[in-house]
Design an enzyme around this catalytic site. Sequence first.
Site, PDB file in Angstrom:
ATOM      1  N   CYS A  20      52.588 -72.229 -41.587  1.00 53.76           N
ATOM      2  CA  CYS A  20      53.025 -73.357 -40.784  1.00 53.76           C
ATOM      3  C   CYS A  20      52.115 -73.498 -39.554  1.00 53.76           C
ATOM      4  CB  CYS A  20      54.472 -73.154 -40.351  1.00 53.76           C
ATOM      5  SG  CYS A  20      54.729 -71.583 -39.517  1.00 53.76           S
ATOM      6  N   CYS A  23      52.133 -70.684 -37.050  1.00 50.93           N
ATOM      7  CA  CYS A  23      51.446 -69.448 -37.445  1.00 50.93           C
ATOM      8  C   CYS A  23      49.956 -69.570 -37.174  1.00 50.93           C
ATOM      9  CB  CYS A  23      51.670 -69.163 -38.925  1.00 50.93           C
ATOM     10  SG  CYS A  23      53.377 -69.357 -39.437  1.00 50.93           S
TER      11      CYS A  23
END
Lengths: 86, 325
Positions: A20, A23
């Site tokens: 995502c 991250c």
Amino acid sequence: MAINKTNIMSKVIKILGTGCPKCKTMTGIVKEVVSENNIDATVEKVEDIMEIMKFNVMTTPALVIDDIITIKGRIPSKDEVLALLK
Amino acid sequence: MFDWIQNLADWLVYDVLNLTKGVHLAEALNFFIYDSIKILLLLFVIIFFMGIVNSYFPIDKVKNYLSRNKLYGLEYLMASLFGVVTPFCSCSSVPLFIGFVRGGIPLGVTFAFLITSPLVNEVAIGLFIGLFGLKTTIIYVVSGILLGTISGFILQKLKLEAYLTPWVKEVLANAQKEQDIFIAEKQSLKQRLSVIWSEVLNILKGVIPYVLVGIAIGGLMHGYIPEGFFEKYMAKDNLFAVPIATILAVPMYSNASGILPVAQVLVAKGIPIGTAIAFMMGVVGLSLPEAMLLKKVMTFKLIAIFFSVVTLCIIISGYLFNIIL
């Protein structure tokens, strides 16, 4: 895994996250901190969900330093990462 | 409470920019300035407040609580309530799901959490108060919580364990009411606040562009669409309006921040509030990217059942809203 095992001082940093945006932000921050401060460490992204679950985290991204979960579910500041790596 | 913002918007538009009152452009701009300031302030307050609550109820504590306690049916409601205070990121939905299953928490209870968490979140609440007022917000929050509770309960009764992907079934078989050694970080309030503060800024940074674009579009529509425009097409007694709005909304993926300001104008111009809320719940609560992520833990059939049950519950609550409000 290209972990340099001969150097015992070298830290192994893992970033757990399924890919995502958060991250990716965390990976960027960690990499910057490592290179800016010449820290001897390998940074590895763990995207496989089964691998992630071995660490028993429920919120991503998580920062793992030498197999210890230090931060989970949020993006740390550079200073915070630096303090954890020192 | 927000008079001063209106005064500020009036001053900026009519005095500083010297636009004439009543002109479309002036009214749209006034609306944009007033709504933006009001909503950003509300978002700030709500996100900060939720951050504090969440700091004391982190997800690991929630999991341990649900895993440890026999609640005689109340566990669905509890999971749903915990979903409200836990900030939701769709990328965390899979690890969260596995974590819950591994802790021996029933599938339906896990679903209750997974449904409410995105549906009733800090951003949606902040926007709702700003756009629709406190009364509608409370109704939205309460029905969101009930929706998660009831859907979770129904999904549990359907006995869906067989439709998990094989590796998750394995996790399920090895599930134990384990108490993870959860070492609560001993943090002073000051340390907590600095973490919460940076989270608030992160969330705000993420939603501000959507909110502003949403309000801008809303502002334009507000100025140019005549009052009651939609009443002709979407009257309360049109039985198909709610299901159509909901089914259109499910595949849409927008964070609530962009869609809510537009929906508010639609309501102001005559779309029944129940229809609009069903639409918003569909957009916020269910999305295709989430379904894609869940494919790692659920078979297609399970995802389809999950989405159908929630969609059905949303449609029913849409009808209810149209009757009550």
